[in-house]
Design an enzyme around this catalytic site. Structure first.
Site, PDB file in Angstrom:
ATOM      1  N   ASP A 122       0.662  -1.550   0.164  1.00  0.00           N
ATOM      2  CA  ASP A 122       0.301   0.295  -0.083  1.00  0.00           C
ATOM      3  C   ASP A 122       0.805   1.231  -0.216  1.00  0.00           C
ATOM      4  O   ASP A 122       1.910   1.246   0.850  1.00  0.00           O
ATOM      5  CB  ASP A 122      -1.260   0.181   1.703  1.00  0.00           C
ATOM      6  CG  ASP A 122      -2.079   0.947   1.174  1.00  0.00           C
ATOM      7  OD1 ASP A 122      -2.335   0.889  -0.256  1.00  0.00           O
ATOM      8  OD2 ASP A 122      -2.411   1.664   2.354  1.00  0.00           O
ATOM      9  N   HIS A 129      -3.358  14.083   0.704  1.00  0.00           N
ATOM     10  CA  HIS A 129      -3.634  13.039   2.244  1.00  0.00           C
ATOM     11  C   HIS A 129      -2.117  12.966   2.875  1.00  0.00           C
ATOM     12  O   HIS A 129      -2.678  13.214   4.360  1.00  0.00           O
ATOM     13  CB  HIS A 129      -3.828  11.999   1.750  1.00  0.00           C
ATOM     14  CG  HIS A 129      -3.774  10.811   3.099  1.00  0.00           C
ATOM     15  ND1 HIS A 129      -4.886  10.816   3.679  1.00  0.00           N
ATOM     16  CD2 HIS A 129      -2.802   9.557   3.442  1.00  0.00           C
ATOM     17  CE1 HIS A 129      -4.678   9.807   4.783  1.00  0.00           C
ATOM     18  NE2 HIS A 129      -3.559   9.187   4.030  1.00  0.00           N
ATOM     19  N   GLU A 195     -10.085   4.568   4.397  1.00  0.00           N
ATOM     20  CA  GLU A 195      -9.066   4.746   3.845  1.00  0.00           C
ATOM     21  C   GLU A 195      -9.590   4.117   1.872  1.00  0.00           C
ATOM     22  O   GLU A 195      -9.562   3.697   1.531  1.00  0.00           O
ATOM     23  CB  GLU A 195      -7.665   4.646   3.679  1.00  0.00           C
ATOM     24  CG  GLU A 195      -7.208   5.230   4.690  1.00  0.00           C
ATOM     25  CD  GLU A 195      -4.973   4.818   4.860  1.00  0.00           C
ATOM     26  OE1 GLU A 195      -4.739   4.616   3.683  1.00  0.00           O
ATOM     27  OE2 GLU A 195      -4.788   5.512   5.473  1.00  0.00           O
ATOM     28  N   GLU A 197      -9.229   4.581  -2.153  1.00  0.00           N
ATOM     29  CA  GLU A 197      -8.531   3.887  -2.611  1.00  0.00           C
ATOM     30  C   GLU A 197      -8.793   3.297  -3.667  1.00  0.00           C
ATOM     31  O   GLU A 197      -9.813   3.595  -4.252  1.00  0.00           O
ATOM     32  CB  GLU A 197      -7.257   3.187  -1.931  1.00  0.00           C
ATOM     33  CG  GLU A 197      -6.408   3.523  -0.630  1.00  0.00           C
ATOM     34  CD  GLU A 197      -5.213   3.254   0.093  1.00  0.00           C
ATOM     35  OE1 GLU A 197      -4.657   2.632  -0.689  1.00  0.00           O
ATOM     36  OE2 GLU A 197      -5.008   3.464   1.551  1.00  0.00           O
ATOM     37  N   ASP A 229      -8.410   0.901   2.562  1.00  0.00           N
ATOM     38  CA  ASP A 229      -7.514   0.448   3.289  1.00  0.00           C
ATOM     39  C   ASP A 229      -8.094   0.776   4.908  1.00  0.00           C
ATOM     40  O   ASP A 229      -8.084   1.539   5.377  1.00  0.00           O
ATOM     41  CB  ASP A 229      -6.447   0.761   3.192  1.00  0.00           C
ATOM     42  CG  ASP A 229      -5.381   0.595   3.940  1.00  0.00           C
ATOM     43  OD1 ASP A 229      -5.636  -0.316   4.508  1.00  0.00           O
ATOM     44  OD2 ASP A 229      -4.336   0.980   4.419  1.00  0.00           O
ATOM     45  N   ARG A 233      -6.399   3.787  13.634  1.00  0.00           N
ATOM     46  CA  ARG A 233      -5.624   4.935  13.778  1.00  0.00           C
ATOM     47  C   ARG A 233      -5.620   5.020  15.389  1.00  0.00           C
ATOM     48  O   ARG A 233      -3.992   5.628  15.253  1.00  0.00           O
ATOM     49  CB  ARG A 233      -6.400   6.410  13.889  1.00  0.00           C
ATOM     50  CG  ARG A 233      -7.695   6.873  12.398  1.00  0.00           C
ATOM     51  CD  ARG A 233      -6.270   6.519  11.528  1.00  0.00           C
ATOM     52  NE  ARG A 233      -6.735   6.966  10.247  1.00  0.00           N
ATOM     53  CZ  ARG A 233      -6.244   6.346   8.605  1.00  0.00           C
ATOM     54  NH1 ARG A 233      -5.162   5.887   8.999  1.00  0.00           N
ATOM     55  NH2 ARG A 233      -6.247   6.459   8.239  1.00  0.00           N
ATOM     56  N   GLN A 236      -2.257   2.152  15.159  1.00  0.00           N
ATOM     57  CA  GLN A 236      -1.490   2.659  14.112  1.00  0.00           C
ATOM     58  C   GLN A 236      -0.693   3.864  15.154  1.00  0.00           C
ATOM     59  O   GLN A 236       0.550   3.294  14.639  1.00  0.00           O
ATOM     60  CB  GLN A 236      -2.252   3.032  13.137  1.00  0.00           C
ATOM     61  CG  GLN A 236      -1.365   3.786  12.204  1.00  0.00           C
ATOM     62  CD  GLN A 236      -1.985   4.182  10.636  1.00  0.00           C
ATOM     63  OE1 GLN A 236      -3.398   4.361  10.789  1.00  0.00           O
ATOM     64  NE2 GLN A 236      -1.821   4.870   9.888  1.00  0.00           N
ATOM     65  N   LYS A 249      -3.571  -1.918  10.477  1.00  0.00           N
ATOM     66  CA  LYS A 249      -4.044  -2.149   9.258  1.00  0.00           C
ATOM     67  C   LYS A 249      -4.732  -3.772   8.503  1.00  0.00           C
ATOM     68  O   LYS A 249      -5.817  -3.925   8.101  1.00  0.00           O
ATOM     69  CB  LYS A 249      -3.162  -1.176   8.414  1.00  0.00           C
ATOM     70  CG  LYS A 249      -2.905  -0.064   8.376  1.00  0.00           C
ATOM     71  CD  LYS A 249      -3.256   1.043   7.384  1.00  0.00           C
ATOM     72  CE  LYS A 249      -2.135   1.988   7.436  1.00  0.00           C
ATOM     73  NZ  LYS A 249      -3.616   3.453   6.762  1.00  0.00           N
ATOM     74  N   THR A 253      -8.813  -5.459   4.787  1.00  0.00           N
ATOM     75  CA  THR A 253      -8.358  -4.785   3.581  1.00  0.00           C
ATOM     76  C   THR A 253      -9.641  -5.345   2.406  1.00  0.00           C
ATOM     77  O   THR A 253      -9.561  -6.475   2.622  1.00  0.00           O
ATOM     78  CB  THR A 253      -7.310  -4.579   2.777  1.00  0.00           C
ATOM     79  OG1 THR A 253      -6.079  -4.751   3.562  1.00  0.00           O
ATOM     80  CG2 THR A 253      -7.317  -3.656   1.636  1.00  0.00           C
ATOM     81  N   GLU A 357      -9.291  12.557   8.107  1.00  0.00           N
ATOM     82  CA  GLU A 357      -9.043  14.103   7.805  1.00  0.00           C
ATOM     83  C   GLU A 357     -10.117  14.597   7.408  1.00  0.00           C
ATOM     84  O   GLU A 357     -10.477  15.811   8.082  1.00  0.00           O
ATOM     85  CB  GLU A 357      -8.207  14.206   5.782  1.00  0.00           C
ATOM     86  CG  GLU A 357      -6.824  13.239   6.390  1.00  0.00           C
ATOM     87  CD  GLU A 357      -6.756  13.299   4.787  1.00  0.00           C
ATOM     88  OE1 GLU A 357      -6.683  13.768   3.692  1.00  0.00           O
ATOM     89  OE2 GLU A 357      -7.094  11.919   4.451  1.00  0.00           O
TER      90      GLU A 357
HETATM   91 MN    MN Z   1      -3.538   3.022   2.799  1.00  0.00          MN
END
Ligand code: MN
Length: 409
Positions: A122, A129, A195, A197, A229, A233, A236, A249, A253, A357
């Site tokens: 990834d 971002h 996420e 993607e 994804d 947080r 992480q 993560k 996925t 975000e």
């Molecule tokens: Mn990602």
């Protein structure tokens, strides 16, 4: 008696028309263990292997299979020829008596992960971002790290936990430690995020020791799909220094059940944003024939409410540059390798591809009909959808990727 309409008579402009033809793998309730390669046309799935056999096609050996691996490995010439044959099967009227009985309504089949994910990588390719994340986590430092504009940053993820759209996502548990906590605590993540993607699917392998050049992207990459994804947080933030994402993560996925071949997206190719610094030759795409970007308009919905519309065309690093980066040291590609673009975020607040975000790490909650949201609650369903320009003013709609959060176990 009125003539019966055919599932092949599509409404004008159907984004799953003959100009698209994404691939997936399905089974029917009558034969749940019999997985078959399917091609989506309108609201139906064509049993592509059975069609190849019925029509005596030489591509039956690639399509009459329980998954996409043989087709992925077959290479660009075969990809083009199979696609040409499929286009004829769903458009030439003389084929209808053979093809129509092999069409299944979408809601009558179960979709499966269409290929065995080999390695999963990834990236972190959106400047918006990366800048937002930098500002949130390193408010006193530079938003972008010094390497960011010189190479596409990535990490190796967990291939075995890539799941097909529709699979429930169990809230992960793990260690977290807020700056105010004296010691770490263990429990279900309280900052579960998405996420948005795009994932690229590798077909043709490469030899270990031999880098793949920018210009060879189309020889190796078969197609793309939406990818979520999922990211915890809090887990992480505590674990990622100094080796990068790990358990925050790797729990899940999600990818779409449908892989759109790159050939269907020729009209969506677009130049990436202007580069701010000179690139080393292996990444310098200024003289590439084909523009490296894709004009894909993504939409993120939580429980049916659209919360963001990230534009993939704003990605700084292209998929071809990412492929060049991940092989430049001689690391080899395998059939079924999957690489994610990184979270897609545009310049505007309504174009951000993560809740981190969108809510600025929880400071600015979203107003949803069910109440305020900072991060995901149990029972929330997240759906990514997208479209891209197709040939002659048509649209190509990427297969959606959806997942519902269920409580930690
Ligand atoms: Mn990602």
């Amino acid at each position: 008696m009125p003539e019966q309409s055919s599932p092949l008579d599509l409404a004008e402009g159907d984004p799953f028309g003959p100009h698209h033809l994404p691939y997936g793998v399905f089974s029917t309730p009558e034969h749940p263990d019999d997985r078959r390669v399917g091609v989506r046309i309108g609201g139906h799935v064509l049993d592509a292997g059975a069609a190849a056999q019925a029509l005596g096609s030489p591509y039956a050996r690639l399509l009459a299979q329980p998954g996409l691996m043989p087709l992925l490995a077959a290479g660009r010439t075969a990809w083009r020829d199979v696609r040409r044959a499929l286009t004829a099967w769903v458009t030439v009227p003389a084929h209808r008596p053979d093809i129509e009985p092999l069409l299944h309504p979408l809601d009558a089949v179960t979709m499966h992960l269409p290929y065995e994910v080999a390695d999963y990588v990834d990236f972190y390719a959106s400047e918006h971002h990366a800048t937002n994340v930098g500002r949130i986590f390193r408010p006193d430092g530079a938003a972008l790290t010094p390497n960011w504009k010189h190479l596409p940053i990535g990490y190796h993820g967990r291939a075995g936990t890539v799941v097909v759209s529709g699979t429930e996502v169990v809230r992960p548990s793990g260690q977290r430690k807020a700056p105010s906590d004296p010691v770490p605590v263990f429990g279900p993540s309280v900052k579960l995020d998405i996420e948005a993607e795009v994932g690229f699917v590798v077909g043709v392998p490469s030899r270990q020791g031999s880098p793949v050049a920018l210009g060879d992207f189309r020889e190796h990459v078969f197609g793309l799909s939406l990818l979520n994804d999922w990211s915890a947080r809090d887990i992480q933030a505590w674990e990622y220094v100094p080796l990068g994402p790990f358990l925050g993560k790797s729990f899940a996925t999600s990818v779409s059940a449908w892989v759109t071949p790159l050939e269907a997206l020729d009209a969506a190719r677009t130049a990436p944003p202007a580069r701010d610094v000179g690139l080393l030759p292996y990444l310098d795409d200024a003289d590439e024939e084909e523009p490296g970007g894709f004009d894909i308009r993504i939409s993120v919905a939580i429980n049916g409410q659209v919360v963001s519309e990230p534009p993939f065309s704003s990605m700084y690093w292209t998929a071809a540059q990412q492929l060049a980066q991940m092989t430049v040291n001689g690391a080899s590609l395998r059939t079924g390798d999957l690489y994610g673009s990184g979270t897609v975020s545009g310049a505007e607040p309504g174009e951000r591809g993560s809740l981190l975000e969108l809510t600025w790490n929880g400071r600015d909650p979203l107003d949803l009909p069910e109440g305020k949201r900072t991060f995901l609650e149990d029972g929330d369903t997240v759906t990514l959808s997208a479209w891209a320009p197709g040939p002659h003013g048509t649209r190509v709609e990427l297969g959606e990727v959806t997942g519902r959060i269920v409580p930690a176990r």
